[in-house]
Design a protein around this motif. Structure first.
Motif, PDB file in Angstrom:
ATOM      1  N   VAL A 180      41.508  -3.384  34.669  1.00 14.58           N
ATOM      2  CA  VAL A 180      40.355  -4.196  34.245  1.00 14.58           C
ATOM      3  C   VAL A 180      40.076  -5.282  35.271  1.00 14.58           C
ATOM      4  O   VAL A 180      38.920  -5.528  35.650  1.00 14.58           O
ATOM      5  N   GLY A 213      33.448  -6.499  33.233  1.00 14.36           N
ATOM      6  CA  GLY A 213      32.940  -7.703  32.592  1.00 14.36           C
ATOM      7  C   GLY A 213      32.159  -8.597  33.526  1.00 14.36           C
ATOM      8  O   GLY A 213      31.562  -9.585  33.086  1.00 14.36           O
ATOM      9  N   LEU A 233      41.183 -12.031  24.242  1.00 12.74           N
ATOM     10  CA  LEU A 233      40.144 -11.278  23.546  1.00 12.74           C
ATOM     11  C   LEU A 233      39.595 -12.093  22.380  1.00 12.74           C
ATOM     12  O   LEU A 233      40.308 -12.898  21.787  1.00 12.74           O
ATOM     13  N   GLY A 282      33.212  -6.025  27.686  1.00  9.05           N
ATOM     14  CA  GLY A 282      33.323  -7.116  28.657  1.00  9.05           C
ATOM     15  C   GLY A 282      31.952  -7.498  29.169  1.00  9.05           C
ATOM     16  O   GLY A 282      31.176  -6.643  29.581  1.00  9.05           O
ATOM     17  N   ALA A 298      34.431 -13.469  33.047  1.00  9.77           N
ATOM     18  CA  ALA A 298      34.262 -12.367  32.112  1.00  9.77           C
ATOM     19  C   ALA A 298      34.811 -12.760  30.747  1.00  9.77           C
ATOM     20  O   ALA A 298      35.863 -13.392  30.648  1.00  9.77           O
ATOM     21  N   ARG A 299      34.079 -12.385  29.706  1.00 11.05           N
ATOM     22  CA  ARG A 299      34.544 -12.571  28.340  1.00 11.05           C
ATOM     23  C   ARG A 299      34.712 -11.194  27.701  1.00 11.05           C
ATOM     24  O   ARG A 299      33.877 -10.310  27.889  1.00 11.05           O
ATOM     25  N   PHE A 300      35.755 -11.052  26.913  1.00 12.79           N
ATOM     26  CA  PHE A 300      36.092  -9.750  26.351  1.00 12.79           C
ATOM     27  C   PHE A 300      36.114  -9.818  24.829  1.00 12.79           C
ATOM     28  O   PHE A 300      36.825 -10.635  24.248  1.00 12.79           O
TER      29      PHE A 300
END
Length: 271
Positions: A101, A107, A182, A231, A242-244
């Motif tokens: 990732v 993301g 997360l 993402g 990036a936000r997941f």
């Protein structure tokens, strides 16, 4: 069959009164996506036509009147929101590690990235995991406490005696390659915790947080789950990150895990 929610603004809602089975054609509506579920809202430029003179409308009307009214409808979801079985062999083989990732910068693209992964929950933030929301089933907006003790939703233009708390739960997960933060919203946080946000608040307040920490450590933390992740790129104080968000969640089915591993091993040539 799928159902999709339609949101109206106040003037439109005031005059909206239709019988069940009425066919609607909507032009210039806005498609919204939240937690994988899709809905439509009307804008000032939107146009709505009741029972339009179209072959498709007659066909839809005939189907609903004859049998459709007896159907069970499911919320319409996007194809990438995690609706697929996370314990299928295909989903397992398509997983990403946390290292992948990061290396692939998922993301950080213009459009959201969706991917599967298997990870262990290492930490759950229990200090601030929900927000006070509107009681209406069609509205998730935050409500504000008034001086008289009621809670007001500006979107619905209503006051309620109390709010309905909804989750914004933050967790840390790890695998053998790294760590990732997360966010779980109401549906998937409820699935993970096994309580509604209101129930968890009551549980937390019953014993000054010690009871809650013990419950989390004994029942959730250090357990492994399959995740479907969305993402997306976010900017905070001018810095991109990036936000997941969890859009799919499942317990691990170790029998299918073993079958998938055997398939991988069968493809490895032994010299």
């Amino acid at each position: 069959m799928n159902a999709v929610k339609l949101s109206l603004n106040r003037p439109q809602a005031k005059d909206f009164n239709l019988d069940a089975g009425t066919v609607l054609a909507i032009k210039s509506g806005k498609i919204n996506e939240f937690n994988g579920s899709k809905s439509v809202s009307l804008m000032t430029s939107s146009m709505i036509n009741k029972d339009p003179d179209l072959p498709e409308a007659y066909k839809l009307k005939g189907w609903f009147d004859n049998s459709g009214f007896k159907e069970d409808f499911k919320s319409l979801k996007g194809s990438s929101d995690g609706g697929a079985d996370l314990n299928s062999k295909e989903s397992i083989l398509a997983r990403k590690t946390i290292q992948q990732v990061n290396d692939e910068r998922l993301g950080y693209n213009e459009k959201p990235d969706y991917f599967n992964m298997k990870a262990t929950i290492s930490f759950i933030k229990t200090d601030n995991f929900s927000y006070p929301a509107c009681q209406s089933s069609d509205c998730n907006r935050k409500v504000i406490e008034q001086s008289d003790g009621t809670w007001r939703c500006e979107k619905c233009d209503k006051n309620y005696e109390k709010p309905k708390h909804r989750y914004i739960l933050t967790i840390s997960v790890v695998d053998t390659t790294g760590q990732l933060w997360l966010t779980l919203f109401d549906e998937h946080a409820h699935q993970l915790i096994g309580m509604t946000a209101d129930e968890l608040i009551e549980f937390k307040e019953s014993d000054h947080d010690n009871k809650l920490k013990k419950f989390v450590n004994e029942n959730i933390s250090f357990n492994e789950f399959g995740f479907r992740i969305k993402g997306r790129l976010d900017s905070y104080q001018g810095v991109d990150r990036a936000r997941f968000q969890v859009v799919g969640l499942s317990k691990i089915d170790y029998s299918v895990e073993a079958d998938a591993l055997c398939e991988v091993l069968d493809k490895v040539s032994v010299n």
